[in-house]
Design an enzyme around this catalytic site. Structure first.
Site, PDB file in Angstrom:
ATOM      1  N   CYS A  95      75.660  20.276  87.470  1.00 15.85           N
ATOM      2  CA  CYS A  95      74.520  19.435  87.839  1.00 15.85           C
ATOM      3  C   CYS A  95      73.529  20.127  88.767  1.00 15.85           C
ATOM      4  CB  CYS A  95      75.020  18.152  88.483  1.00 15.85           C
ATOM      5  SG  CYS A  95      76.135  17.265  87.389  1.00 15.85           S
ATOM      6  N   HIS A 355      69.779  11.478  84.611  1.00 15.25           N
ATOM      7  CA  HIS A 355      70.360  12.722  85.105  1.00 15.25           C
ATOM      8  C   HIS A 355      70.678  13.649  83.923  1.00 15.25           C
ATOM      9  CE1 HIS A 355      72.713  15.627  87.102  1.00 15.25           C
ATOM     10  NE2 HIS A 355      73.859  14.998  87.171  1.00 15.25           N
ATOM     11  N   CYS A 385      75.964  16.750  94.184  1.00  9.00           N
ATOM     12  CA  CYS A 385      77.366  17.114  94.013  1.00  9.00           C
ATOM     13  C   CYS A 385      77.501  17.773  92.647  1.00  9.00           C
ATOM     14  CB  CYS A 385      78.265  15.891  94.112  1.00  9.00           C
ATOM     15  SG  CYS A 385      77.874  14.578  92.943  1.00  9.00           S
ATOM     16  N   GLY A 387      80.355  18.995  89.496  1.00 10.33           N
ATOM     17  CA  GLY A 387      81.675  18.809  88.895  1.00 10.33           C
ATOM     18  C   GLY A 387      82.645  19.924  89.243  1.00 10.33           C
TER      19      GLY A 387
END
Lengths: 399, 328
Positions: A95, A355, A385, A387
Site C-alpha cells: 500500500c 484505495h 500501514c 501488509g
C-alpha cells in the site's frame, strides 16, 4: 537530519479519479493505460521539459502481475509517448508503493544523480484482485506459530488492532461516516479539481442487430467511492466481515478501487533550466516494521522516524494524509500518536475515496500537494500501514 | 445388514455383471439413492418438501446407513475400551470400501448409478466411481463426512484430485483443487442435481433427468449405449499430477484466517488441513506424478488419524445421539 546534496522539488502531481472495483467506472480501463494517462498529464503540465530529459520512471504497484505485470512502469511510459531512452521500473511495498516510488525518485535527485524524475503508482483492483490472481503461500509459514500471521488477511489484522487498542465498533463507524462526509464536501466544493486529470473512458459494447462494435465515450472526472447517503446508523447495521464477533465491516474498511497517480520531480538546476514553478519539496521518508498480525499500526512507528529525519515535530505537520485501510487502525494511530483529527484527512480518506493499493501513495501525494497550496499550509505527510507489518511516512513541504 | 455385507454385495454384483450382463445399474426403487444397504425408506410426507440443505444433511446423517463414516463410528463405538482393535477393523473396512468403488470404476462392463433423492457420504463416493450417473433433478448429492469430523475416504477425494488434474490441463492445478476443497471442507450438498454438477459431484457427461420415473429407463439406455459403443474399462491412471505442498499452504492460509476470525474451530482447522493434504497429494512438490493408490492411501491415513481424535469421536457420538452436528 537528512544528508542530501540537493533538494528534490515537486513540479507537478496529478491523478485519475478513483473508481470502485470491481464494478466501477474504470473497471475496463487497463492500469498501464491509467499510468500512461497520468504520466502524459504531468509532462503536459510542464511543456518546457524535454521528454527525454526524464532520467527514470519509478512506479508503485502492489500486485504487479497480469494487466499490470511485465514492468508496468516501462510499458506505461512508452504508451505515454516518452522516448525509448527513458527507462522505467516497477516497485512494490504494497500500500505504500506509490509514495515509496516518490521517495526513491526524490532520492535520485537528492543524491545528485538525476535532474528530472517521474514517480507514481497504478493499480486496477478490478483486473487484478487483492492478493493477485494466484496467491501461493510458503509451507514454512505454517510450521511455526510465530510465522502464521504472515498469512493473515488484512481484515483479521484490523480486528487484532481494534481489540488491542480498544477501538469500538461505534468509533469505527463514526470515523467512516465522517470520512464520507468530508469526501462528499470536498467533491462538492471542488477541492479535488486541481489534482484530478479526468479520464476519457471508451466503452465497447456489441450492437447485436447491426453486428458492429459500438463505442461509447464518457468522462470519469469525479471519485466514485464517497456516499452521500451513509450515516453512522446505516453503517452500524453492517455485519462484521472478517471475524464472527468482530467490529470491522465493509463500511468501516477502505474500498477496493482503480486509479493511478504521477508526480514530476526535479532538481533545482532543472527547475531553473525549464523555468517551472515548483509546487513543493520532498522533505523526508521513513519505513518501519511491526508485527504482521497488527500491521495497521505501522504508521505509529514510521511517522516519528520520518519526523526525526526531517527535524520536525508532530505539530509542524499541517495535513496528514493517513491512509484509512481500516477505521480501526487509523483510530489506533491517531490515538497512539495524539494526532489532531482535524488535520488528518481533511478531505476524507480511503474509506470514502477508495484505495487502489499501490497507487494510493502517489494519489494522496497529489491530494496533499494541491491541498496544502490551496490552504497556504506548509508541511504535510502521506502515511500508511503496509501488509505483512510495515508502516511508511513521507513528508512534503508545499510552496 | 453390516456394511461389510453391503460392500461384498456390490463387489459380487460387479462380478456377476461382468460374467453375465451388459452392465450394472445401481439404483433404489424409491429415493433416497442407496448403494445397496438397508436404508430406511423416506418417511411419508417428507417427499415433495423442500428442506434446507442443512436440515437435509442433518436428517440424512441421522438416517445414517450409507455414510461410511457413521458405519465406521457405529462399529467402533465411541470411547470404546476396545478402540484400538476396533480401529483396525475400521481401517480394514475402509480398504474394502475403496476396493469396491475401484471395482465399479474398473469393471469390464459399464456401471451406471441411477440417483434420486439423497446420496450422501459413501453413496456419493459410489456415484463418483460409476462410469455414468443418471440423476433425477431432485437429487441431493454430497460428501458430508467433514460434518462429523472425518473426511471422504471411499475414493471421493481421490476422484476430485483426478478431476482437478484433468481440468487444469497442465495449467494451474491449485485453482481447481481449491474449488473442490471448498466443496469437501464445507460438506456441501447439491441443492439439486444441477447444483451437484456445479459442485463437481456430477460430471458433464452425467445425465440429469427431470422426472424420477425416467431414471431406470435412461440408466439402462446408457448401459446399452456404452456397450454398443464398444465399452472398455478405463486404463488405470498412473501419472496423476498433484497440486502439492504449496497448494496445501495456500489453502492453510485460507483456513488460518477462518480460524483467526472465529469462523471455524481448532478441530475444523485440523480437518481442513487434512482435506487439503489429501486433495493436494500430500507433502510433495507440485506436479509430482502419482497413481490412484497414492491418493487412496492418503485418504485412509488421514481418515484414520481423524477418527482417532477425541473431538471427532465426540462429534460422531453427538450426531448419533442427537442427529445434530457438534461444533467443538
Amino acid at each position: 537530519m537528512s544528508k542530501q546534496l540537493q533538494d528534490a522539488y515537486i513540479v507537478a502531481a496529478t491523478r485519475t479519479p478513483v473508481g470502485k472495483a470491481p464494478r466501477g467506472m474504470l473497471r475496463n480501463v487497463r492500469p498501464d493505460d491509467m499510468l500512461a494517462h497520468v504520466v502524459k498529464s504531468v509532462m503536459a503540465q510542464c511543456p518546457s521539459v524535454e521528454r527525454d530529459a526524464v532520467e527514470d520512471v519509478i512506479i508503485g504497484c502492489a500486485m504487479p502481475e497480469a494487466e499490470q505485470g511485465l514492468n508496468v512502469a516501462r510499458i506505461g511510459l512508452l504508451l505515454a509517448g516518452l522516448p525509448d531512452r527513458v527507462p522505467g521500473m516497477t516497485i512494490n511495498r504494497f500500500c505504500s508503493s506509490g509514495v515509496q516510488a516518490v521517495a526513491l525518485a526524490a532520492d535520485r535527485i537528492r543524491l545528485g544523480e538525476a535532474d528530472v524524475m517521474i514517480a507514481g503508482g497504478t493499480e486496477s483492483m478490478s483486473m487484478v484482485p487483492m492478493s493477485g490472481n494466484k496467491p501461493s503461500f510458503n509451507p514454512a509459514i505454517f510450521e511455526k506459530d510465530e510465522n502464521v500471521a504472515i498469512a493473515y488477511g488484512m481484515g483479521i489484522t484490523a480486528e487484532r488492532v481494534a481489540t488491542q487498542w480498544k477501538v469500538s465498533r461505534e468509533a469505527q463507524d463514526l470515523f467512516a461516516a465522517e470520512s464520507h462526509r468530508r469526501a462528499v464536501h470536498a467533491i462538492d466544493t471542488g477541492e479535488f479539481r486541481d489534482e484530478i486529470t479526468p479520464y476519457g473512458v471508451t466503452d465497447r459494447v456489441p450492437d447485436l442487430e447491426g453486428q458492429e462494435v459500438k463505442k461509447r465515450q464518457r468522462e470519469a472526472a469525479v471519485d466514485e467511492g464517497p456516499r452521500r447517503d451513509t450515516s453512522p446508523e446505516a453503517l452500524a447495521k453492517l455485519k462484521p466481515v472478517f471475524a464472527v464477533k468482530g467490529t470491522v465491516t465493509a463500511g468501516n474498511s477502505s474500498q477496493t478501487s482503480d486509479g493511478a497517480g504521477a508526480v514530476l520531480l526535479m532538481s533545482e538546476a532543472a527547475v531553473k533550466r525549464y523555468g517551472v514553478e515548483p509546487i513543493g519539496r520532498f522533505v523526508s521518508y521513513a519505513v518501519a516494521g511491526v508485527p504482521p498480525e497488527i500491521m495497521g499500526i505501522g504508521p505509529i512507528k514510521a511517522i516519528p522516524k520520518a519526523l526525526a529525519v526531517a527535524g520536525l515535530r508532530e505539530q509542524d505537520i499541517d495535513w496528514y494524509e493517513l491512509n484509512e485501510a481500516f477505521a480501526a487502525q487509523a483510530l489506533a494511530v491517531i490515538a497512539e500518536l495524539g494526532l489532531d483529527r482535524e488535520r488528518v484527512n481533511p478531505l476524507g480518506g480511503a474509506i470514502a475515496l477508495g484505495h487502489p493499493l499501490g497507487a494510493t501513495g502517489a494519489i494522496r501525494t497529489a491530494t496533499l500537494m494541491h491541498g496544502l497550496r490551496r490552504r497556504k499550509k506548509k508541511y504535510g505527510m502521506v502515511t500508511m500501514c503496509v501488509g505483512t507489518g510495515m508502516g511508511a511516512a513521507g513528508i512534503f513541504e508545499a510552496f | 445388514m453390516r456394511s461389510a455385507d453391503v460392500l461384498d454385495g456390490v463387489q459380487r454384483a460387479v462380478e456377476e455383471a461382468e460374467r453375465n450382463y451388459m452392465g450394472l445399474v445401481i439404483w433404489q426403487t424409491e429415493p433416497p439413492f442407496s448403494v445397496g444397504a438397508n436404508l430406511r425408506k423416506t418417511q411419508p410426507g417428507e417427499r415433495g418438501r423442500k428442506p434446507s440443505a442443512f436440515s437435509r444433511l442433518v436428517r440424512s446423517v441421522r438416517r445414517e446407513a450409507e455414510s461410511l463414516a457413521l458405519k465406521a463410528a457405529r462399529q467402533i463405538g465411541v470411547a470404546d475400551q476396545l478402540m484400538a482393535g476396533r480401529l483396525a477393523e475400521v481401517e480394514q473396512m475402509l480398504g474394502q470400501f475403496q476396493e469396491t468403488t475401484q471395482a465399479l470404476k474398473y469393471s469390464t462392463v459399464p456401471t451406471v448409478a441411477a440417483v434420486d433423492g439423497l446420496a450422501l457420504g459413501g453413496g456419493c463416493d459410489f456415484i463418483m466411481h460409476c462410469d455414468r450417473a443418471v440423476a433425477s433433478l431432485e437429487s441431493y448429492i454430497g460428501l458430508v463426512e467433514v460434518g462429523v469430523g472425518l473426511l471422504p475416504a471411499g475414493g471421493g477425494c481421490k476422484e476430485f484430485a483426478m478431476r482437478a488434474a484433468a481440468e487444469a490441463k497442465g495449467g494451474d492445478l491449485g485453482h481447481f483443487i481449491q474449488g473442490y476443497f471448498r466443496t469437501v471442507a464445507m460438506a456441501e450438498v447439491g441443492r439439486s442435481a444441477q447444483h451437484a454438477r456445479e459442485l463437481g459431484y456430477l460430471r458433464p457427461t452425467d445425465i440429469i433427468v427431470p422426472n424420477r420415473y425416467e431414471l431406470l429407463h435412461v440408466a439402462k439406455t446408457q448401459i446399452r449405449a456404452l456397450h454398443e459403443a464398444g465399452y472398455r474399462a478405463p486404463l488405470p491412471e498412473k501419472a496423476i499430477p498433484v497440486a502439492g505442498r504449496n497448494t496445501i499452504a495456500t489453502i492453510e492460509a485460507y483456513i488460518v484466517n477462518m480460524r483467526a476470525g472465529g469462523h471455524i474451530s481448532e478441530h475444523d482447522y485440523l480437518i481442513g488441513s487434512k482435506v487439503a493434504t489429501v486433495l493436494c497429494g500430500g507433502d510433495l512438490d507440485g506436479g509430482s506424478l502419482v497413481d490412484e493408490a497414492w491418493f487412496l492411501a492418503l485418504e485412509r491415513r488421514h481418515f484414520m488419524e481423524l477418527i482417532a481424535t477425541g473431538k471427532t469421536q465426540a462429534r460422531i457420538e453427538h450426531m448419533l445421539k442427537t442427529g445434530k452436528p457438534l461444533r467443538n
